[in-house]
Write a protein that holds these residues in place. Structure first.
Motif, PDB file in Angstrom:
ATOM      1  N   GLU A 419     -13.795 -58.886  22.356  1.00 41.81           N
ATOM      2  CA  GLU A 419     -12.801 -59.940  22.170  1.00 41.81           C
ATOM      3  C   GLU A 419     -11.681 -59.345  21.326  1.00 41.81           C
ATOM      4  OE1 GLU A 419     -14.627 -63.362  20.465  1.00 41.81           O
ATOM      5  OE2 GLU A 419     -16.063 -63.618  22.104  1.00 41.81           O
ATOM      6  N   LEU A 420     -10.542 -59.081  21.966  1.00 46.03           N
ATOM      7  CA  LEU A 420      -9.422 -58.402  21.316  1.00 46.03           C
ATOM      8  C   LEU A 420      -8.418 -59.439  20.805  1.00 46.03           C
ATOM      9  CD1 LEU A 420      -7.989 -55.726  20.635  1.00 46.03           C
ATOM     10  CD2 LEU A 420      -7.004 -55.793  22.946  1.00 46.03           C
ATOM     11  N   ALA A 421      -8.122 -59.382  19.519  1.00 52.93           N
ATOM     12  CA  ALA A 421      -7.192 -60.343  18.918  1.00 52.93           C
ATOM     13  C   ALA A 421      -5.816 -60.235  19.554  1.00 52.93           C
ATOM     14  CB  ALA A 421      -7.113 -60.100  17.417  1.00 52.93           C
ATOM     15  N   GLY A 422      -5.208 -61.403  19.838  1.00 48.85           N
ATOM     16  CA  GLY A 422      -3.862 -61.441  20.395  1.00 48.85           C
ATOM     17  C   GLY A 422      -3.859 -61.570  21.912  1.00 48.85           C
ATOM     18  N   ALA A 423      -2.676 -61.856  22.441  1.00 51.06           N
ATOM     19  CA  ALA A 423      -2.483 -61.971  23.887  1.00 51.06           C
ATOM     20  C   ALA A 423      -1.991 -60.637  24.429  1.00 51.06           C
ATOM     21  CB  ALA A 423      -1.483 -63.078  24.209  1.00 51.06           C
TER      22      ALA A 423
END
Length: 447
Positions: A419-423
């Motif tokens: 789960e990578l922070a940000g769009a």
């Protein structure tokens, strides 16, 4: 107005690849894709038959489509269709059954009016012909459907295309029906593989996954035998692909040469999947597997020594006939001792016509379920320890899709969900720092 089609795939990536090729055939003939089976004039159910549950899923889908869209033409194809065509043809709503033997002709078989059916299974058995069945001896066929399957379903976020380069199997494991529904091992020619990979790269894809029913046997059916390692080197040398990932490869096909090649190239994902089935020597022999537990352990040990941070996974079966409590414990202890990072645990399902279906010592269903639970808990424990080791460290990951709530779904080079922070836009390779664990993966942020 052009007819609308809908293809629903069941089971493994090989089946999904077949379905993708069918969609390509329909599109080339002017059909339009429908978003759901309820909107389609033609519904193709591309089935699996590896377990009894897979068969039940297919029958339930046929009933559902017929109930919700009674005017649709329902065509059943795939492995279940090859194994039991008359059983499927008898179900209400089924217009045609097309086995794997004729799947490569499916778009032609269902499209033109007044088509004269090919020789059917019923004819070859000396019984009256059933005109809606198109099945013949799968071992007489050498065709191979190959179209990429994508990680994400929406076109805007298609990532990680999976390319089937081999089909069929020459092994005869006592529990497995797949050789009898997919036929002999056959390979996509090297030149065709390179064209497909280069075409995917030209479209912007950054990672390609090679798959097959028995992937490590690629090239053995050619007049001048080629090794799977030859194909991997050709992809590295003759395409600009950024990342190549190998799917499941039989343990004895993980040669020293292949392990060294995967370990040494930054363009090959550090991911080893080697089906085990059982860590019990007695059960492996009854399964007619071609290796012993110590052979398998030696291969896994070499892979771990060469790639300390690689994902290492296996397929494991519980409840095979004759699996006593003692033999199950032998299997569990073997798994516990090896450096697996994940396990795919399957419960034995008797397949009609296989030797195992008639073996003595069939294990009660409740015992099979309990053994499945024990191994899934072991797998979760191993996976948690593997993930925990990367907290605070840097990894390479490819973005898959935007998931909302301020994070993006991604997959690391060594096969961990992230789960990578940000769009972030899909299909990007990024360097990330791991901040912690999610329920089944990692949480991280860009460097």
């Amino acid at each position: 107005m052009a007819s609308r089609y809908f293809v629903q795939n069941f089971g493994c990536r090989a089946t999904q690849a077949d379905g993708a090729e069918l969609e390509r055939q329909f599109a080339s003939q002017g059909f339009r894709a429908a978003q759901t089976a309820a909107q389609a004039d033609l519904v193709v159910l591309n089935t699996c038959t590896v377990t009894d549950s897979a068969d039940k899923d297919a029958r339930a889908a046929i009933r559902r489509v017929h109930r919700e869209n009674p005017g649709a033409k329902i065509v059943v194809t795939g492995c279940y269709a090859q194994r039991a065509p008359e059983e499927l043809a008898a179900l209400p709503g089924v217009s045609q059954v097309v086995g794997n033997s004729h799947k490569h002709q499916l778009a032609e078989l269902v499209a033109p009016p007044g088509f004269v059916p090919l020789r059917s299974l019923a004819e070859t058995a000396g019984r009256p012909s059933l005109p809606n069945i198109f099945v013949s001896d799968i071992f007489a066929h050498t065709e191979l459907l190959a179209a990429p399957v994508f990680e994400a379903e929406t076109h805007a976020e298609r990532t990680r295309p999976n390319l089937k380069v081999q089909d069929g199997c020459d092994n005869r494991c006592s529990f497995c029906v797949i050789p009898f529904v997919r036929g002999q091992s056959r390979s996509l020619p090297r030149a065709r593989v390179l064209r497909e990979v280069n075409a995917l790269v030209a479209l912007g894809y950054r990672e390609v996954v090679l798959s097959g029913i028995n992937l490590g046997r690629w090239g053995n059916d050619f007049e001048r035998t080629e090794d799977f390692e030859d194909l991997v080197r050709a992809i590295l040398g003759e395409t600009p692909l950024e990342k190549l990932r190998l799917s499941s490869i039989e343990p004895m096909d993980w040669s020293d040469e292949l392990i060294a090649l995967v370990a040494s190239s930054p363009r090959i994902a550090k991911h080893v999947h080697a089906p085990l089935q059982s860590g019990s020597d007695r059960i492996l022999r009854a399964m007619h597997r071609k290796y012993r537990p110590w052979h398998y352990a030696e291969r896994i040990g070499k892979a771990r020594a060469a790639m300390p941070e690689a994902a290492i996974g296996a397929d494991v079966m519980v409840g095979f006939p004759g699996e006593t409590d003692e033999l199950f414990e032998e299997n569990r202890a073997f798994l516990a001792a090896l450096p697996f990072t994940y396990l795919h645990v399957f419960t034995y399902s008797a397949r009609p016509g296989t030797p195992a279906a008639d073996m003595p010592g069939q294990v009660p269903e409740r015992v099979r379920r309990e053994r499945n639970r024990v191994l899934r808990e072991l797998a979760a424990e191993k996976n948690h320890g593997f993930r925990q080791a990367f907290v605070g460290r840097e990894l390479e990951a490819i973005t898959l899709s935007r998931a909302g709530d301020g994070w993006t779904e991604a997959l690391t080079d060594n096969y961990l969900k992230l789960e990578l922070a940000g769009a972030h836009a899909p299909n990007q390779w990024l360097r990330v720092r791991v901040a912690g664990l999610s329920d089944d993966g990692l949480r991280g942020r860009m460097l």
